[in-house]
Motif scaffolding. Structure first.
Motif, PDB file in Angstrom:
ATOM      1  N   UNK A  46     -17.555  48.942  -6.932  1.00 20.88           N
ATOM      2  CA  UNK A  46     -16.440  48.478  -6.097  1.00 20.88           C
ATOM      3  C   UNK A  46     -15.733  47.267  -6.711  1.00 20.88           C
ATOM      4  N   UNK A  47     -16.510  46.349  -7.296  1.00 18.08           N
ATOM      5  CA  UNK A  47     -15.894  45.163  -7.884  1.00 18.08           C
ATOM      6  C   UNK A  47     -15.013  45.523  -9.073  1.00 18.08           C
ATOM      7  N   UNK A  48     -15.413  46.539  -9.831  1.00 20.19           N
ATOM      8  CA  UNK A  48     -14.609  46.988 -10.967  1.00 20.19           C
ATOM      9  C   UNK A  48     -13.280  47.549 -10.477  1.00 20.19           C
ATOM     10  N   UNK A  49     -13.320  48.321  -9.370  1.00 24.57           N
ATOM     11  CA  UNK A  49     -12.119  48.962  -8.856  1.00 24.57           C
ATOM     12  C   UNK A  49     -11.208  47.987  -8.115  1.00 24.57           C
ATOM     13  N   UNK A  50     -11.802  47.137  -7.269  1.00 24.73           N
ATOM     14  CA  UNK A  50     -10.996  46.338  -6.339  1.00 24.73           C
ATOM     15  C   UNK A  50     -11.044  44.835  -6.581  1.00 24.73           C
ATOM     16  N   UNK A  51     -11.988  44.393  -7.414  1.00 22.95           N
ATOM     17  CA  UNK A  51     -12.125  42.956  -7.648  1.00 22.95           C
ATOM     18  C   UNK A  51     -13.051  42.275  -6.669  1.00 22.95           C
ATOM     19  N   UNK A  52     -13.592  43.025  -5.719  1.00 21.27           N
ATOM     20  CA  UNK A  52     -14.494  42.471  -4.709  1.00 21.27           C
ATOM     21  C   UNK A  52     -15.742  43.344  -4.619  1.00 21.27           C
ATOM     22  N   UNK A  53     -16.908  42.728  -4.716  1.00 19.32           N
ATOM     23  CA  UNK A  53     -18.153  43.479  -4.596  1.00 19.32           C
ATOM     24  C   UNK A  53     -18.379  43.911  -3.144  1.00 19.32           C
ATOM     25  N   UNK A  54     -19.247  44.887  -2.959  1.00 21.39           N
ATOM     26  CA  UNK A  54     -19.561  45.381  -1.621  1.00 21.39           C
ATOM     27  C   UNK A  54     -20.214  44.289  -0.777  1.00 21.39           C
ATOM     28  N   UNK A  55     -19.872  44.263   0.501  1.00 22.74           N
ATOM     29  CA  UNK A  55     -20.410  43.313   1.469  1.00 22.74           C
ATOM     30  C   UNK A  55     -21.205  44.085   2.508  1.00 22.74           C
ATOM     31  N   UNK A  56     -22.254  43.461   3.040  1.00 22.73           N
ATOM     32  CA  UNK A  56     -23.127  44.125   4.009  1.00 22.73           C
ATOM     33  C   UNK A  56     -22.707  43.766   5.435  1.00 22.73           C
ATOM     34  N   UNK A  57     -22.458  44.780   6.258  1.00 21.05           N
ATOM     35  CA  UNK A  57     -22.306  44.581   7.700  1.00 21.05           C
ATOM     36  C   UNK A  57     -23.705  44.727   8.288  1.00 21.05           C
ATOM     37  N   UNK A  58     -24.297  43.603   8.696  1.00 19.54           N
ATOM     38  CA  UNK A  58     -25.721  43.570   9.035  1.00 19.54           C
ATOM     39  C   UNK A  58     -26.034  44.142  10.414  1.00 19.54           C
ATOM     40  N   UNK A  59     -25.148  43.969  11.361  1.00 15.48           N
ATOM     41  CA  UNK A  59     -25.414  44.382  12.735  1.00 15.48           C
ATOM     42  C   UNK A  59     -25.726  45.871  12.823  1.00 15.48           C
TER      43      UNK A  59
END
Length: 250
Positions: A41-54
């Protein structure tokens, strides 16, 4: 490793062309059975994946958190409970938790932050949502100026901070009740305003729907709206805008 790092290592002779080729041939996600980690994801969008914990089970959350930390060297989780933090902290001592924004993260120490985003709230009760936005933007590399409790019931408070707000590349406006602050800011700045309706308010606020309707019906130009209480979405979008502004200045 990131793609740029792999190419730099090839250039320096630290890894072989075959090893680099193997890196780029990897699947764009890692299959865990219960989750598919978007490692590209970071390669494609510049932002690494984030975790939605709930809502995640303890076992799944812990494994996802450790995997992303291993691959990225840092990791961000939103809507985390204190119990989830304590679970993660037992195995990842570097993890820190903010109970106000409900963010859990491990962040790189040498991070460089650029540009500026102004994060404003109408009231003190809107701060948890604003902090989710502010800390998300900081995690992704933006400088953030916090300007809290400047709602329209005391407009002089906002006007006193106007010079600071106008210098930002993007403005986030988190407001509950009737959500009018976003429209006011939209008429005072020449930068995009990201409005975040919050669920703060009495009965007719309808858990943020009243503020949401006010914001999407704003007569001010340059106001865009994210979902109710979606501080993360606002912080992400603001960082994209801030990055464009920083590039334009170079």
């Amino acid at each position: 490793m990131e793609a740029k790092e792999v190419l730099e290592k090839v250039k320096k002779g630290e890894i072989s062309i075959e090893d680099a080729e193997s890196f780029f041939r990897r699947e764009p996600f890692e299959e865990l059975g219960y989750a598919k980690l978007d490692t590209h994801r970071k390669i494609r969008s510049g932002f690494a994946e984030v975790i939605f914990c709930s809502g995640k089970s303890d076992e799944h959350l812990l494994e996802i958190f450790k995997k992303l930390y291993q691959k990225e060297g840092e990791v961000l989780g939103t809507r985390a409970s204190k119990d989830q933090y304590e679970l993660i902290h037992k195995e990842c001592q570097e993890a820190v938790y903010d109970p106000l924004s409900r963010i859990i993260k491990i962040e790189k120490k040498d991070k460089i932050r650029t540009g500026k985003i102004a994060v404003c709230t109408a009231g003190t009760a809107d701060i948890p949502v604003a902090e989710e936005a502010a800390q998300t933007a900081e995690y992704f590399g933006s400088n953030v100026e916090r300007i809290y409790d400047v709602g329209v019931s005391g407009l002089h408070r906002l006007l006193a901070k106007l010079e600071v707000i106008q210098k930002a590349n993007c403005v986030i406006a988190a407001a509950g009740m009737e959500g009018a602050m976003a429209s006011v800011l939209g008429g005072l700045v020449d930068k995009p305003v990201i409005a975040v309706p919050t669920s703060v308010g009495y009965g007719a606020n309808m858990n943020g729907i009243a503020a949401l309707l006010t914001m999407i019906n704003s007569c001010a130009n340059g106001v865009a709206v994210v979902n109710i209480d979606n501080g993360y979405g606002a912080g992400y979008m603001a960082t994209q805008i801030n990055r464009l502004a920083v590039k334009a200045e170079i």
